[in-house]
Write an enzyme that holds these catalytic residues in place. Structure first.
Site, PDB file in Angstrom:
ATOM      1  N   HIS A 151       0.860  -1.185   0.000  1.00 34.11           N
ATOM      2  CA  HIS A 151       0.000   0.000   0.000  1.00 34.11           C
ATOM      3  C   HIS A 151       0.896   1.235   0.000  1.00 34.11           C
ATOM      4  O   HIS A 151       1.411   1.637   1.038  1.00 34.11           O
ATOM      5  CB  HIS A 151      -0.897  -0.051   1.247  1.00 34.11           C
ATOM      6  CG  HIS A 151      -1.927   1.021   1.317  1.00 34.11           C
ATOM      7  ND1 HIS A 151      -3.080   0.870   2.055  1.00 34.11           N
ATOM      8  CD2 HIS A 151      -2.005   2.269   0.778  1.00 34.11           C
ATOM      9  CE1 HIS A 151      -3.813   1.969   1.952  1.00 34.11           C
ATOM     10  NE2 HIS A 151      -3.163   2.837   1.192  1.00 34.11           N
ATOM     11  N   ASN A 194      -7.295   3.093  11.384  1.00 36.53           N
ATOM     12  CA  ASN A 194      -7.435   4.380  10.694  1.00 36.53           C
ATOM     13  C   ASN A 194      -8.589   4.339   9.705  1.00 36.53           C
ATOM     14  O   ASN A 194      -8.767   3.361   8.987  1.00 36.53           O
ATOM     15  CB  ASN A 194      -6.146   4.744   9.964  1.00 36.53           C
ATOM     16  CG  ASN A 194      -4.972   4.905  10.916  1.00 36.53           C
ATOM     17  OD1 ASN A 194      -3.997   4.169  10.845  1.00 36.53           O
ATOM     18  ND2 ASN A 194      -5.070   5.848  11.819  1.00 36.53           N
ATOM     19  N   ASP A 232       1.627   3.419   3.271  1.00 41.45           N
ATOM     20  CA  ASP A 232       0.596   4.362   2.852  1.00 41.45           C
ATOM     21  C   ASP A 232       1.261   5.683   2.464  1.00 41.45           C
ATOM     22  O   ASP A 232       0.717   6.766   2.678  1.00 41.45           O
ATOM     23  CB  ASP A 232      -0.448   4.580   3.950  1.00 41.45           C
ATOM     24  CG  ASP A 232      -1.716   5.276   3.457  1.00 41.45           C
ATOM     25  OD1 ASP A 232      -1.938   5.304   2.227  1.00 41.45           O
ATOM     26  OD2 ASP A 232      -2.460   5.823   4.295  1.00 41.45           O
TER      27      ASP A 232
END
Length: 390
Positions: free
Chosen positions: A60, A216, A271
């Protein structure tokens, strides 16, 4: 025998293997692969006082080095990939952010060419099929329910390179989209979701296997309404992504995830957005403006966290030195587990004969000193003594 003469031995390090850590270990590299033995005259690099671990695998990642995987040119994307390689990520999935469907389909075709060339390991679509209640750094105007036909449009546009789609599975069409993804061998990830505990279990039963950045962009764990966090942690079919940058998660939340899910069900991710490995400043994440200050990315409007500036070498060091997670468990979370999820464990994710020579060298304090990908040094700051293999 002529081919064997190209072998190189990394000797003397603490080598983390699937079976555990070997002190004074050896890794033998021939061409692009790890092999089981070396000829007697093969050069040896003395890595005493260092660790050798498998190359990192990031499921990711939205960009780095000032470049975005969602909107950058080929040169931009390759710069971002190289930035993360220099920090130990030898296998990387490019993540997009919410955009117009036609744009995302076109982008999928563009990125698929880089997958086919071997620069990327696949494509992850994060949005637009997510909840407006948990949109995070995604443009609310572009969000939409996960219509299976539109999900199919994206995975078709990726020409077999789509690896994962993040969905708010409680939305209309969510469960059918999970089934569609499962049937096509694409990971259905639950994220940016406002689902209840029961709705999350329904999505898991339909075939979802990943929790996108657990904790999250989802409801907090509650004692009367446990929400998605409890369901995702307790189900053995789910691998949970964690962003270990010290901003996205409190150390206690990270410890809870490791304790409840176990090291075999955790995948460290970055991320990351454009600023990773690049610096503070003003950036764009899709159509949204982002300010990065002291390494923390937040939307200009609203202040929501907007991805991270994390690199996986930093996540590794923090996990060992701050969170006190055993090195072997960190290697599972940062290499082996994501490689298995991507269906790539036969070639990457561990240091075993026959696999790609993708590895990371760390010093005794877990600072990155070397990165090798397919037998070639991407980065080498190790002071070594050269000799003959023994």
């Amino acid at each position: 025998m002529a081919a064997r003469a190209t072998a190189t031995v990394l000797a003397g390090a603490r080598v983390v293997l699937p079976t555990g850590t070997v002190d004074n270990g050896r890794v033998v590299i021939e061409g692009t692969k790890i092999v089981g033995s070396a000829p007697a005259d093969a050069p040896a690099l003395d890595l005493s006082g260092h660790w050798v671990v498998p190359g990192f695998v990031d499921l990711h990642n939205h960009g780095g080095g000032g470049a975005s995987f969602t909107s950058g040119t080929t040169e931009d994307v390759l710069r971002g990939v190289h930035t993360h390689r220099e920090h130990g990520t030898t296998t990387l999935v490019a993540s997009t952010v919410t955009g117009e469907m036609d744009f995302l389909a076109h982008r999928a075709g563009f990125l698929s060419e880089l997958v086919e060339q071997g620069d990327l390991a696949g494509i992850h679509f994060e949005g637009p099929f997510i909840s407006p209640c948990r949109k995070g750094a995604h443009s609310e105007d572009l969000l939409r329910d996960p219509d299976p036909a539109e999900v199919r449009k994206l995975i078709d546009a990726a020409r077999g390179t789509a690896k994962m789609v993040t969905l708010a599975t409680e939305l209309p069409g969510g469960i059918d989209s999970v089934r569609l993804l499962s049937e096509h061998g694409v990971i259905a990830a639950i994220g940016h979701t406002d689902a209840t505990y029961e709705q999350t279990l329904e999505a898991i039963d339909a075939g979802a296997t990943v929790a996108t950045h657990l904790f999250n962009a989802m409801p907090a764990l509650g004692h009367r309404a446990p929400g998605p966090v409890a369901a995702l942690l307790e189900d053995e079919r789910i691998t949970v992504e964690l962003i270990n940058d010290g901003t996205h998660l409190h150390p206690a939340a990270l410890e809870l995830a490791f304790h409840r899910a176990g090291a075999d069900r955790v995948a460290f991710i970055t991320d990351a957005m454009d600023a990773a490995g690049f610096g503070d400043g003003r950036y764009e994440l899709g159509p949204l403006a982002v300010d990065v200050t002291d390494g923390v990315a937040r939307l200009v409007e609203g202040g929501s966290i907007a991805g991270s500036t994390l690199t996986l070498d930093t996540a590794f060091k923090r996990a060992v030195t701050v969170d006190r997670i055993p090195v072997e468990d960190v290697v599972r979370a940062i290499s082996a587990n994501p490689a298995r999820l991507l269906g790539l464990y036969d070639t990457v994710g561990s240091l075993e004969p026959g696999k790609d020579a993708d590895l990371v060298v760390l010093d005794a304090g877990f600072r990155l000193k070397g990165v090798m990908r397919k037998g070639k040094w991407v980065r080498n700051e190790v002071v070594v003594h050269r000799g003959r293999s023994r």
